[in-house]
Design an enzyme around this catalytic site. Structure first.
Site, PDB file in Angstrom:
ATOM      1  CB  VAL A  22      10.954  -8.951 -65.149  1.00 13.51           C
ATOM      2  CG1 VAL A  22      11.083 -10.437 -65.571  1.00 13.51           C
ATOM      3  CG2 VAL A  22      12.124  -8.510 -64.451  1.00 13.51           C
ATOM      4  CB  SER A  23       7.620 -11.255 -68.155  1.00 18.10           C
ATOM      5  OG  SER A  23       6.921 -12.055 -68.832  1.00 18.10           O
TER       6      SER A  23
END
Length: 274
Positions: free
Chosen positions: A98-99
């Site tokens: 994530v990210s």
């Protein structure tokens, strides 16, 4: 968190790494975002533990993991993850990033494609010709009021005071994230966060994405000002077995669009996404 199996800190790649393991099912490595720790990300990790044997760790410089001397590189973060899997005896697993964690996941999958069974890249960028994520390290130079306003704009391009006044769920999301950012931090914690942002600034795996050799889901928020949809499109166009899905939301679309997490989990399980 339910079914958590706490384990000691382990020494990998020259540092002490704190990790936790939850749930049961297919093996899944979860890689967290900028400044995020296991303590701050339980709500995001929890849905995956209902379907997978999940391992997640505080990445170097953060949480209960060592804050070694910098600079750090994305290769360092990927090697930390690889040696953690070695310590667990995991030759292969599924990976979700994530990210910032998506950046690490790209580096990991391009370096050790044989170790990744399925890959989900969430609100992230490849760097290089594929486009960089918003330079979060530059926010620190802004005044408090300007920094708060710009943080809102890049989190979701729609977020204005007027929008938040009329959308209570988004307002709660912003308030929750703001509360998470509060709290005093030691000089060492701040240094670790700065080193992570510096590694993020130099991230560039675009030219190596063709080496990723597994089914890959690239998930993006339509209104993300940190990792724009165009960056997700560039990744999906470069990874041979990738598919792109866009969702109604910004950088935290997984908390805004009810379809997002179920579809990401369905993909990682190897099932057909509706």
């Amino acid at each position: 968190m339910r079914n958590v199996r706490r384990v000691p800190i382990v020494s990998v790649n020259g540092i002490d790494v704190y990790y936790e393991r939850w749930g049961s099912g297919p093996r899944l490595l979860f890689l967290n975002g900028s400044g995020s720790t296991l303590a701050s990300s339980e709500a995001l990790i929890r849905p995956f533990t209902e379907h997978f044997d999940v391992v997640a760790h505080d990445q170097r410089g953060l949480g209960r993991t060592s804050v070694p001397a910098g600079p750090y590189s994305m290769a360092d973060y990927a090697a930390d993850a690889a040696e953690l899997l070695d310590a667990l005896g995991w030759d292969r697993c599924r990976v979700v990033g994530v990210s910032f964690g998506g950046m690490v996941a790209q580096e990991f999958a391009a370096t050790w494609p044989e170790r990744v069974e399925r890959l989900a890249l969430v609100c992230t960028s490849s760097g290089g010709d594929g486009g960089a994520s918003y330079p979060l390290h530059e926010l620190a130079a802004l005044g408090a009021e300007e920094r708060a306003a710009q943080s809102l704009r890049v989190l979701d391009n729609r977020f204005t005071p007027e929008w938040l006044a009329g959308h209570p769920n988004d307002r709660i999301l912003v308030e929750t994230m703001a509360k998470r950012a509060l709290g005093e931090k030691s000089d060492e914690q701040l240094r670790g966060e700065r080193e992570q942002l510096d590694a993020r600034r130099r991230h560039d795996v675009y030219d190596r994405l063709a080496k990723v050799d597994c089914p890959t889901l690239v998930a993006a928020g339509r209104f993300d000002g940190i990792a724009p949809v165009t960056n997700a499109q560039a990744i999906a166009g470069r990874v041979p077995r990738a598919e792109l899905r866009t969702y109604e939301g910004g950088h935290a679309f997984f908390a805004q669009d009810a379809n997002a997490l179920p579809e990401i989990i369905t993909f990682l399980r190897g099932e057909t996404v509706p």
